[in-house]
Design a protein around this motif. Structure first.
Motif, PDB file in Angstrom:
ATOM      1  N   ILE A 127       0.857  -1.182   0.000  1.00 49.64           N
ATOM      2  CA  ILE A 127       0.000   0.000   0.000  1.00 49.64           C
ATOM      3  C   ILE A 127       0.895   1.234   0.000  1.00 49.64           C
ATOM      4  O   ILE A 127       1.749   1.392   0.861  1.00 49.64           O
ATOM      5  CB  ILE A 127      -0.918   0.013   1.234  1.00 49.64           C
ATOM      6  N   VAL A 128       0.694   2.107  -0.970  1.00 52.42           N
ATOM      7  CA  VAL A 128       1.523   3.302  -1.099  1.00 52.42           C
ATOM      8  C   VAL A 128       0.910   4.482  -0.347  1.00 52.42           C
ATOM      9  O   VAL A 128       1.605   5.234   0.324  1.00 52.42           O
ATOM     10  CB  VAL A 128       1.722   3.666  -2.589  1.00 52.42           C
ATOM     11  N   ASP A 129      -0.413   4.647  -0.447  1.00 48.88           N
ATOM     12  CA  ASP A 129      -1.052   5.804   0.165  1.00 48.88           C
ATOM     13  C   ASP A 129      -2.544   5.552   0.344  1.00 48.88           C
ATOM     14  O   ASP A 129      -3.141   4.749  -0.381  1.00 48.88           O
ATOM     15  CB  ASP A 129      -0.848   7.046  -0.709  1.00 48.88           C
ATOM     16  N   LEU A 130      -3.134   6.251   1.318  1.00 47.71           N
ATOM     17  CA  LEU A 130      -4.578   6.225   1.554  1.00 47.71           C
ATOM     18  C   LEU A 130      -5.059   7.654   1.693  1.00 47.71           C
ATOM     19  O   LEU A 130      -4.447   8.464   2.399  1.00 47.71           O
ATOM     20  CB  LEU A 130      -4.907   5.451   2.834  1.00 47.71           C
ATOM     21  N   MET A 131      -6.168   7.962   1.027  1.00 50.48           N
ATOM     22  CA  MET A 131      -6.739   9.311   1.085  1.00 50.48           C
ATOM     23  C   MET A 131      -8.242   9.233   1.254  1.00 50.48           C
ATOM     24  O   MET A 131      -8.889   8.316   0.713  1.00 50.48           O
ATOM     25  CB  MET A 131      -6.441  10.087  -0.211  1.00 50.48           C
ATOM     26  N   LEU A 132      -8.806  10.200   1.965  1.00 54.82           N
ATOM     27  CA  LEU A 132     -10.256  10.349   2.057  1.00 54.82           C
ATOM     28  C   LEU A 132     -10.681  11.381   1.024  1.00 54.82           C
ATOM     29  O   LEU A 132     -10.145  12.490   0.986  1.00 54.82           O
ATOM     30  CB  LEU A 132     -10.660  10.810   3.458  1.00 54.82           C
TER      31      LEU A 132
ATOM     32  N   ALA B 121      -7.162   4.358  -2.402  1.00 54.52           N
ATOM     33  CA  ALA B 121      -5.944   3.645  -2.004  1.00 54.52           C
ATOM     34  C   ALA B 121      -5.044   3.462  -3.218  1.00 54.52           C
ATOM     35  O   ALA B 121      -5.504   3.076  -4.294  1.00 54.52           O
ATOM     36  CB  ALA B 121      -6.307   2.285  -1.407  1.00 54.52           C
ATOM     37  N   THR B 122      -3.773   3.747  -3.030  1.00 50.10           N
ATOM     38  CA  THR B 122      -2.785   3.580  -4.091  1.00 50.10           C
ATOM     39  C   THR B 122      -1.869   2.416  -3.733  1.00 50.10           C
ATOM     40  O   THR B 122      -1.445   2.288  -2.585  1.00 50.10           O
ATOM     41  CB  THR B 122      -1.957   4.870  -4.269  1.00 50.10           C
TER      42      THR B 122
END
Length: 446
Positions: A158-163, A178-179
């Protein structure tokens, strides 16, 4: 006999064929024979194919060919291509040979990230949700640690999580974006499994919190799914050489380059032309994607979405002429895998990967992009010089002759006759009838 059937998937293959042919064909015996004709002689190989999908009846064959002389990043490949369209492999091979002595193809992977979303509805204050999400973000990573363990060992995860707040487009609609990095696998199952865990974590974390009202805690998960649009999983391939090296098919280098550049610009501004232009690119891309056991529908969808990213559908290729140098390139999203799926199961797919020297996913991205660029160059070269039909119809000639049930000797005679002509359907049929000494196709059938 009723065409409604119960428990079809539980029937044996033979029973499925029996029911299908009796219900849907005028000549059931002939239909059964056709289906069984394409079964593999080796029962184990056939069972392998039967288990790829549900309700398998037979195998649907596509020609598997190669386009040799593809020099990509100074390495020479024989390009595996699985496709039914007559002129695609020939055009790719011709373009590969053309560029072989002009430096070949240069491919570069720009990025390899893939994206998935948890789509959900939240009935409350966005600022409260945003602050809470960022305060518990580490929990999303922790709750998926077991799922991502093997992927992290290979350098992915998992590279990144954003709302993401989408309420301006749909009331109460939010996303967790999710990236991911999935290294040599396409990663669909991995991504979707992570996303479903993110959804569970979101609901659990919110329900345990004392900052939300009961109404706000009622989060509705709409769906959890990867996106096949992969603008951050991007590859570029290009060819370039001095303009004077581009004299072709009796057309001067200067005239060819001027017409070629203008043809590309037409596809940049005119969606009607861009659609056909990009379809030709996908001829080259899809053929290699299928041969290597990857998902050509996902690649198609991503490429066409990418072609529309400006708000108008445009060409996936571009070109320039500066200081006497011609440059032609493609930039496309390309989420491919070299492990998982069919890559380790289908015998011919494994052969295709070996033919390409068992490339990594990044290497395969560059190979496939070069195939699409070659196909586009070949099509544009024909369009601005001899016309598209000369090469296409000569390749299509054999299809028409096979339909007419020509013998091998008759095929050779017809190929000699049309060697310096642009054949079209009626011309081929009339010449064949003349050769057979009949006046019409109907007489051929007697």
């Amino acid at each position: 006999m009723s065409k409604r059937v119960q428990g079809f998937s539980k029937m044996t293959k033979e029973a499925k064929i029996e029911w299908l042919t009796n219900n849907y064909f005028n000549n059931p015996d002939e239909a059964r024979q056709t289906l069984q004709k394409y079964w593999h002689n080796d029962p184990k190989t056939q069972q392998l194919h039967d288990e790829f999908i549900e309700n398998t009846l037979t195998n649907y064959f596509l020609p598997f060919g190669v386009a040799p002389n593809f020099k990509i990043n100074d390495k020479v490949y024989a390009m595996p291509m699985a496709i039914e369209e007559s002129s695609v492999v020939a055009a790719a091979a011709k373009a590969a040979s053309f560029w072989y002595d002009r430096g070949g193809f240069k491919s570069e992977v720009v990025s390899t990230k893939k994206v998935g979303h948890v789509h959900f509805a939240y009935y409350g204050d966005y600022n409260k949700l945003w602050e809470f999400f960022n305060s518990v973000k580490d929990r999303f990573y922790a709750d998926t640690a077991e799922i991502t363990k093997n992927m992290r060992k290979r350098g992915g995860g998992i590279v990144d999580l954003m709302l993401i707040n989408k309420t301006f487009e749909e009331p109460n609609y939010y996303q967790i974006k999710a990236t991911f990095e999935t290294v040599d696998s396409m990663g669909a199952n991995f991504i979707n499994t992570c996303l479903e865990q993110f959804a569970n974590t979101l609901q659990e974390a919110v329900s345990e919190s004392d900052i939300f009202t009961e109404k706000e805690k009622d989060i509705q998960i709409i769906m959890c799914i990867l996106s096949n649009y992969t603008p951050e999983c991007l590859v570029r391939s290009e060819v370039s050489c001095p303009v004077e090296f581009l004299e072709t098919d009796g057309v001067s280098a200067e005239e060819f380059v001027e017409k070629f550049e203008r043809a590309v610009h037409v596809a940049r501004i005119e969606p009607y032309r861009a659609t056909t232009h990009n379809k030709g690119i996908m001829n080259g891309i899809d053929a290699v994607v299928i041969a290597t056991g990857n998902d050509f529908r996902a690649i198609e969808a991503a490429c066409h979405t990418y072609a529309s990213r400006s708000g108008q559908y445009r060409s996936l290729t571009d070109c320039s002429v500066e200081d006497g140098m011609f440059k032609f390139w493609i930039e496309v999203p390309m989420a491919l895998g070299t492990v998982g799926g069919l890559t380790n199961l289908h015998p011919v797919v494994k052969l295709a990967h070996e033919l390409l020297d068992n490339p990594s996913a990044k290497e395969l991205m560059g190979i496939v992009a070069a195939s699409g660029l070659a196909q586009n160059f070949g099509a544009l070269r024909a369009l601005v010089t001899t016309g598209i039909q000369q090469g296409h119809m000569k390749m299509h000639l054999l299809n028409i002759l096979n339909k007419l049930e020509a013998t091998n000797e008759e095929k050779e005679e017809m190929k000699k006759f049309f060697k310096d002509k642009v054949p079209h359907y009626n011309m081929i049929v009339n010449k064949f009838c003349e050769m057979r000494g009949v006046s019409s196709v109907e007489e051929l059938k007697k």
